[in-house]
Enzyme design. Structure first.
Site, mmCIF file in Angstrom:
data_model
loop_
_atom_site.group_PDB
_atom_site.id
_atom_site.type_symbol
_atom_site.label_atom_id
_atom_site.label_comp_id
_atom_site.label_asym_id
_atom_site.label_seq_id
_atom_site.Cartn_x
_atom_site.Cartn_y
_atom_site.Cartn_z
ATOM 1 N N TYR A 168 0.818 -1.232 -0.066
ATOM 2 C CA TYR A 168 0.065 -0.089 0.086
ATOM 3 C C TYR A 168 0.877 1.145 0.007
ATOM 4 O O TYR A 168 0.651 2.318 -0.735
ATOM 5 C CB TYR A 168 -0.948 -0.025 1.154
ATOM 6 C CG TYR A 168 -1.982 0.944 1.223
ATOM 7 C CD1 TYR A 168 -3.032 1.067 0.592
ATOM 8 C CD2 TYR A 168 -1.877 2.222 2.157
ATOM 9 C CE1 TYR A 168 -4.238 2.131 0.569
ATOM 10 C CE2 TYR A 168 -2.644 3.252 2.178
ATOM 11 C CZ TYR A 168 -3.818 3.056 1.356
ATOM 12 O OH TYR A 168 -4.762 4.385 1.363
ATOM 13 N N LYS A 172 1.075 3.934 -3.062
ATOM 14 C CA LYS A 172 0.598 5.089 -2.961
ATOM 15 C C LYS A 172 1.674 6.482 -3.016
ATOM 16 O O LYS A 172 1.470 7.448 -3.601
ATOM 17 C CB LYS A 172 -0.160 5.554 -1.462
ATOM 18 C CG LYS A 172 -1.401 4.844 -1.141
ATOM 19 C CD LYS A 172 -2.581 5.364 -2.314
ATOM 20 C CE LYS A 172 -3.900 4.814 -2.003
ATOM 21 N NZ LYS A 172 -5.081 5.481 -3.002
#
Length: 263
Positions: A168, A172
Site C-alpha cells: 500500500y 501510494k
C-alpha cells in the site's frame, strides 16, 4: 420525487459547469466526494465496479441535487479498464474538467509475509490504473485546450511508512510521484495535478482496519490532533483543488492528517 438539498458550498468553491469523473464513487471517501461535488453543482461521471450500487448513487444524488450524472461500471484491476473508462467518461459530457482518482485497495500484512498476488493486485489498482487513467484523461484535457484539474486521493502512507502496509505504501508513494510528473508536464497546458494524502479516515474500510482500540492507539498517539479524519475533511480538500480557488496550486501533496506526517 426530487427534493433539492441545500448546497454545501458557495461562492468560488462552486463547481457549476465543471464535468468531473470520480472513481470508487460508491463507497467511503469516494461516495462523500461524489456528494460534495454534487452539492457544488458539478456534472458527474461516477465509476465503480458494481452497476447496482452506481445506479443507487445516481438516483440519490440526482434527487438531492438535481444535477446531471452518468455512471460507468469498470473494473480498474482489468488491464484494459483505465483506457476504457477514460474514453467513455470523456464521451459522456463531451470532455472532462476534473478527474478524481480515488479508487483503491488495501491488504494489510507484514512486509516479510507479503503475498505476491495481493502485492500485484494492490499496485494494479492503486498505481497502474490511476496513473494510466490520469494519462489518458490528461491527454484529452490538453487536446481540449481548456485546462483542468487532476486530483489523486493518495494517503499519508505515501509520505511516511506504515507498518503492515508494504504494498500500500509503495503504491501510494508511486502515485504521488506520478501525479507530480503530470503537474510538471501538463501544467504548461493549464492542467493542474495534485494529491490529497489523508491519514486513517473513518469509513467502513477504515473502521474495519483500525477499529480495534489496541491497533488504533499507537496510530492515534502519532497524530497531534488525537483523532482520525472523517470523510468530509477529505472531500473539502478535493473540492477546493477542483475549484478556481486553487487555480495556482499545482504539483503539491496536501496532508489531511492532523499533523501525522510531521514525524
Amino acid at each position: 420525487m426530487t427534493t433539492v438539498t441545500a448546497p454545501r458550498y458557495a461562492g468560488a468553491l462552486r463547481l457549476d459547469g465543471k464535468r468531473a469523473l470520480i472513481t470508487g464513487a460508491t463507497k467511503g471517501i469516494g461516495a462523500d466526494i461524489a456528494r460534495a461535488f454534487a452539492s457544488a453543482g458539478a456534472s458527474l461521471v461516477l465509476s465503480g465496479r458494481d452497476e447496482a450500487e452506481l445506479r443507487s448513487a445516481r438516483t440519490a444524488l440526482t434527487d438531492q441535487y438535481n444535477i446531471e450524472i452518468r455512471t460507468l461500471a469498470v473494473d480498474l484491476a482489468d488491464s484494459a479498464g483505465p483506457a476504457r473508462l477514460a474514453d467513455a467518461a470523456v464521451d459522456a459530457f463531451g470532455g472532462l474538467d476534473v478527474l478524481v482518482n480515488n479508487a483503491g485497495v488495501s491488504y494489510p500484512q507484514p512486509a516479510t509475509e507479503t503475498d505476491p498476488a495481493q502485492f500485484d493486485a494492490t499496485l494494479a489498482v492503486n498505481l497502474r490504473a490511476p496513473a494510466l487513467l490520469a494519462s489518458a484523461v490528461g491527454a484529452s484535457m490538453v487536446e481540449a485546450g481548456t485546462g483542468g484539474s487532476i486530483i489523486t486521493v493518495a494517503s499519508a502512507a505515501a509520505l511516511a511508512p506504515l507498518p503492515d502496509h508494504y504494498a500500500y505504501c509503495a503504491s501510494k508513494a508511486g502515485l504521488v510521484m506520478a501525479t507530480k510528473v503530470l503537474a510538471r508536464e501538463l501544467g504548461p497546458h493549464g492542467v493542474r495535478a495534485n494529491s490529497v494524502c489523508p491519514t486513517v479516515v473513518l469509513t467502513e474500510m477504515g473502521q474495519r482496519v483500525w477499529g480495534e482500540e489496541a491497533k488504533a492507539a499507537p496510530m492515534l498517539a502519532r497524530i497531534p490532533l488525537g483523532r482520525f479524519a472523517v470523510p468530509h475533511e477529505v472531500s473539502d480538500a478535493v473540492v477546493w483543488l477542483a475549484s478556481d480557488m486553487a487555480s495556482m496550486v499545482n504539483g503539491v501533496d496536501i496532508a489531511v492528517d492532523g499533523g501525522y506526517t510531521m514525524g
